[in-house]
Every structure is written in C-alpha cells, then in structure tokens.
Design a protein around this motif. Structure first.
Motif, PDB file in Angstrom:
ATOM      1  N   CYS A 123       0.827  -1.215   0.000  1.00 24.07           N
ATOM      2  CA  CYS A 123       0.000   0.000   0.000  1.00 24.07           C
ATOM      3  C   CYS A 123       0.859   1.263   0.000  1.00 24.07           C
ATOM      4  O   CYS A 123       0.520   2.240  -0.674  1.00 24.07           O
ATOM      5  CB  CYS A 123      -0.919   0.017   1.215  1.00 24.07           C
ATOM      6  N   ILE A 124       1.931   1.242   0.758  1.00 24.47           N
ATOM      7  CA  ILE A 124       2.825   2.399   0.790  1.00 24.47           C
ATOM      8  C   ILE A 124       3.403   2.657  -0.602  1.00 24.47           C
ATOM      9  O   ILE A 124       3.423   3.795  -1.073  1.00 24.47           O
ATOM     10  CB  ILE A 124       3.955   2.195   1.822  1.00 24.47           C
ATOM     11  N   VAL A 125       3.851   1.600  -1.254  1.00 19.16           N
ATOM     12  CA  VAL A 125       4.403   1.745  -2.600  1.00 19.16           C
ATOM     13  C   VAL A 125       3.339   2.302  -3.542  1.00 19.16           C
ATOM     14  O   VAL A 125       3.588   3.233  -4.317  1.00 19.16           O
ATOM     15  CB  VAL A 125       4.971   0.403  -3.118  1.00 19.16           C
ATOM     16  N   GLY A 126       2.140   1.752  -3.466  1.00 16.46           N
ATOM     17  CA  GLY A 126       1.058   2.235  -4.314  1.00 16.46           C
ATOM     18  C   GLY A 126       0.714   3.693  -4.040  1.00 16.46           C
ATOM     19  O   GLY A 126       0.492   4.471  -4.967  1.00 16.46           O
ATOM     20  N   ALA A 127       0.679   4.077  -2.781  1.00 17.01           N
ATOM     21  CA  ALA A 127       0.372   5.467  -2.418  1.00 17.01           C
ATOM     22  C   ALA A 127       1.466   6.405  -2.912  1.00 17.01           C
ATOM     23  O   ALA A 127       1.175   7.517  -3.380  1.00 17.01           O
ATOM     24  CB  ALA A 127       0.186   5.592  -0.914  1.00 17.01           C
ATOM     25  N   LEU A 128       2.707   5.967  -2.817  1.00 14.82           N
ATOM     26  CA  LEU A 128       3.806   6.792  -3.311  1.00 14.82           C
ATOM     27  C   LEU A 128       3.725   6.970  -4.828  1.00 14.82           C
ATOM     28  O   LEU A 128       3.949   8.067  -5.343  1.00 14.82           O
ATOM     29  CB  LEU A 128       5.154   6.190  -2.918  1.00 14.82           C
ATOM     30  N   VAL A 129       3.390   5.910  -5.535  1.00 12.40           N
ATOM     31  CA  VAL A 129       3.262   5.991  -6.994  1.00 12.40           C
ATOM     32  C   VAL A 129       2.103   6.915  -7.362  1.00 12.40           C
ATOM     33  O   VAL A 129       2.251   7.799  -8.226  1.00 12.40           O
ATOM     34  CB  VAL A 129       3.074   4.580  -7.611  1.00 12.40           C
ATOM     35  N   ARG A 130       0.952   6.723  -6.705  1.00 10.73           N
ATOM     36  CA  ARG A 130      -0.219   7.544  -7.023  1.00 10.73           C
ATOM     37  C   ARG A 130       0.001   9.027  -6.704  1.00 10.73           C
ATOM     38  O   ARG A 130      -0.535   9.898  -7.385  1.00 10.73           O
ATOM     39  CB  ARG A 130      -1.454   7.048  -6.257  1.00 10.73           C
ATOM     40  N   SER A 131       0.774   9.302  -5.653  1.00 13.75           N
ATOM     41  CA  SER A 131       0.989  10.698  -5.250  1.00 13.75           C
ATOM     42  C   SER A 131       2.200  11.322  -5.931  1.00 13.75           C
ATOM     43  O   SER A 131       2.507  12.489  -5.681  1.00 13.75           O
ATOM     44  CB  SER A 131       1.168  10.782  -3.735  1.00 13.75           C
ATOM     45  N   GLY A 132       2.898  10.560  -6.717  1.00 12.93           N
ATOM     46  CA  GLY A 132       4.110  11.074  -7.349  1.00 12.93           C
ATOM     47  C   GLY A 132       5.225  11.304  -6.348  1.00 12.93           C
ATOM     48  O   GLY A 132       6.092  12.146  -6.553  1.00 12.93           O
ATOM     49  N   GLY A 133       5.216  10.531  -5.274  1.00 14.19           N
ATOM     50  CA  GLY A 133       6.258  10.628  -4.247  1.00 14.19           C
ATOM     51  C   GLY A 133       6.040  11.747  -3.244  1.00 14.19           C
ATOM     52  O   GLY A 133       6.927  12.032  -2.442  1.00 14.19           O
ATOM     53  N   THR A 134       4.863  12.349  -3.252  1.00 19.15           N
ATOM     54  CA  THR A 134       4.624  13.481  -2.352  1.00 19.15           C
ATOM     55  C   THR A 134       3.856  13.113  -1.086  1.00 19.15           C
ATOM     56  O   THR A 134       3.645  13.971  -0.234  1.00 19.15           O
ATOM     57  CB  THR A 134       3.849  14.602  -3.080  1.00 19.15           C
ATOM     58  N   PHE A 142       2.638   5.963   7.170  1.00 13.87           N
ATOM     59  CA  PHE A 142       2.670   5.124   8.365  1.00 13.87           C
ATOM     60  C   PHE A 142       1.258   4.711   8.769  1.00 13.87           C
ATOM     61  O   PHE A 142       1.018   3.551   9.117  1.00 13.87           O
ATOM     62  CB  PHE A 142       3.365   5.830   9.531  1.00 13.87           C
ATOM     63  N   ALA A 143       0.317   5.656   8.723  1.00 14.33           N
ATOM     64  CA  ALA A 143      -1.064   5.344   9.083  1.00 14.33           C
ATOM     65  C   ALA A 143      -1.647   4.289   8.146  1.00 14.33           C
ATOM     66  O   ALA A 143      -2.389   3.400   8.578  1.00 14.33           O
ATOM     67  CB  ALA A 143      -1.919   6.611   9.061  1.00 14.33           C
ATOM     68  N   LEU A 144      -1.304   4.368   6.885  1.00 16.45           N
ATOM     69  CA  LEU A 144      -1.764   3.389   5.911  1.00 16.45           C
ATOM     70  C   LEU A 144      -1.188   2.008   6.223  1.00 16.45           C
ATOM     71  O   LEU A 144      -1.908   1.009   6.237  1.00 16.45           O
ATOM     72  CB  LEU A 144      -1.369   3.832   4.503  1.00 16.45           C
ATOM     73  N   TRP A 145       0.111   1.957   6.496  1.00 16.90           N
ATOM     74  CA  TRP A 145       0.742   0.679   6.849  1.00 16.90           C
ATOM     75  C   TRP A 145       0.156   0.125   8.149  1.00 16.90           C
ATOM     76  O   TRP A 145      -0.169  -1.066   8.235  1.00 16.90           O
ATOM     77  CB  TRP A 145       2.259   0.866   7.004  1.00 16.90           C
ATOM     78  N   PHE A 146       0.003   0.983   9.137  1.00 18.89           N
ATOM     79  CA  PHE A 146      -0.523   0.536  10.421  1.00 18.89           C
ATOM     80  C   PHE A 146      -1.958   0.029  10.287  1.00 18.89           C
ATOM     81  O   PHE A 146      -2.348  -0.923  10.954  1.00 18.89           O
ATOM     82  CB  PHE A 146      -0.451   1.671  11.453  1.00 18.89           C
ATOM     83  N   ASN A 147      -2.729   0.636   9.411  1.00 14.14           N
ATOM     84  CA  ASN A 147      -4.090   0.183   9.173  1.00 14.14           C
ATOM     85  C   ASN A 147      -4.103  -1.253   8.669  1.00 14.14           C
ATOM     86  O   ASN A 147      -4.916  -2.062   9.093  1.00 14.14           O
ATOM     87  CB  ASN A 147      -4.779   1.119   8.178  1.00 14.14           C
ATOM     88  N   ARG A 148      -3.178  -1.587   7.781  1.00 17.13           N
ATOM     89  CA  ARG A 148      -3.107  -2.963   7.262  1.00 17.13           C
ATOM     90  C   ARG A 148      -2.627  -3.934   8.340  1.00 17.13           C
ATOM     91  O   ARG A 148      -3.090  -5.068   8.414  1.00 17.13           O
ATOM     92  CB  ARG A 148      -2.188  -3.041   6.043  1.00 17.13           C
ATOM     93  N   LEU A 149      -1.705  -3.485   9.170  1.00 16.22           N
ATOM     94  CA  LEU A 149      -1.261  -4.319  10.288  1.00 16.22           C
ATOM     95  C   LEU A 149      -2.422  -4.576  11.244  1.00 16.22           C
ATOM     96  O   LEU A 149      -2.627  -5.705  11.697  1.00 16.22           O
ATOM     97  CB  LEU A 149      -0.101  -3.644  11.017  1.00 16.22           C
ATOM     98  N   LEU A 150      -3.187  -3.541  11.549  1.00 19.70           N
ATOM     99  CA  LEU A 150      -4.354  -3.677  12.413  1.00 19.70           C
ATOM    100  C   LEU A 150      -5.377  -4.628  11.801  1.00 19.70           C
ATOM    101  O   LEU A 150      -5.975  -5.447  12.502  1.00 19.70           O
ATOM    102  CB  LEU A 150      -4.982  -2.303  12.662  1.00 19.70           C
ATOM    103  N   MET A 151      -5.547  -4.539  10.497  1.00 23.19           N
ATOM    104  CA  MET A 151      -6.457  -5.451   9.812  1.00 23.19           C
ATOM    105  C   MET A 151      -6.004  -6.895  10.014  1.00 23.19           C
ATOM    106  O   MET A 151      -6.817  -7.783  10.293  1.00 23.19           O
ATOM    107  CB  MET A 151      -6.505  -5.122   8.318  1.00 23.19           C
ATOM    108  N   GLY A 152      -4.706  -7.133   9.903  1.00 21.99           N
ATOM    109  CA  GLY A 152      -4.176  -8.470  10.142  1.00 21.99           C
ATOM    110  C   GLY A 152      -4.422  -8.927  11.566  1.00 21.99           C
ATOM    111  O   GLY A 152      -4.767 -10.085  11.803  1.00 21.99           O
TER     112      GLY A 152
END
Length: 112
Positions: free
Chosen positions: A23-34, A41-51
């Motif tokens: 998800c982090i990689v995808g978000a970075l690509v979609r945002s153009g690295g911005t 971190f919140a995005l990554w933590f959300n996936r960890l919480l889902m697990g």
C-alpha cells in the motif's frame, strides 16, 4: 496475551505488514512521491491492524465465507483510515476490502 502466540495471528500480522508495504508503494506511486510519512505510516498501520483483527478470529468458515468475512473486516478497518484521511484515498479504501480477503485466505491456509 495468549492469542498473539497462535500461528494464525502470526501469519495474519505478517500478511498485514507485507500488504501495508504494498500500500505504501502504491500510495507513493499515485501521489508522485509526495505522500507524507505520517500518512504512509497510518496506511501501513491500518493494514497491520487489519491483520490483527483477522488473526484474532478463530471461528472456522467455508472458503466462500472467508472471502466475505475478510472483505467485511477489510471494509470496516479500512473505513477508519479512509474517514480519518478525509475521504480522499478511495483506492486505499477499496484495496483494504480486497486485502481483508487475502489476509483471511492466507491465514486460513497457513494456520495449521
């Protein structure tokens, strides 16, 4: 916390952490690295919480039921992030629904 020691929980957490990186990689690509570090971190933590949420469920279900259950858990957990992010990242929200099913199926496969 005995439930953290189960194989299902370990697999679910690892799968959530891995999908969080995706998800982090995808978000970075979609945002153009911005995309900012707190957002990523919140995005990554959300996936960890889902697990963690999926790993805590020990009830057995049929494979078709697992897909639906994983999607529903993914929807609920991802909605927390989606709403906190100002309802602006629809792709991550929808990916969370798919990732919930993936985590559920992978943890079922490797829980034994």
């Amino acid at each position: 916390m005995e439930f953290l020691k189960t194989r299902r929980m370990r697999v679910s957490l690892l799968c959530g952490a891995f999908l969080g990186v995706v998800c982090i990689v995808g978000a970075l690509v979609r945002s153009g690295g911005t995309a900012g570090i707190p957002f990523l971190f919140a995005l990554w933590f959300n996936r960890l919480l889902m697990g963690m949420v999926i790993g805590a469920i020990n009830e057995q279900a049929k494979p078709s039921g697992l897909i639906i259950r994983g999607a529903l858990i993914g929807l609920v957990v991802s909605f927390a992030f989606y709403s906190a992010a100002g309802f602006g990242d629809v792709v991550s929200f929808l990916a969370g629904i798919v990732y919930g099913s993936i985590i559920e199926l992978v943890s079922r496969r490797y829980q034994m």
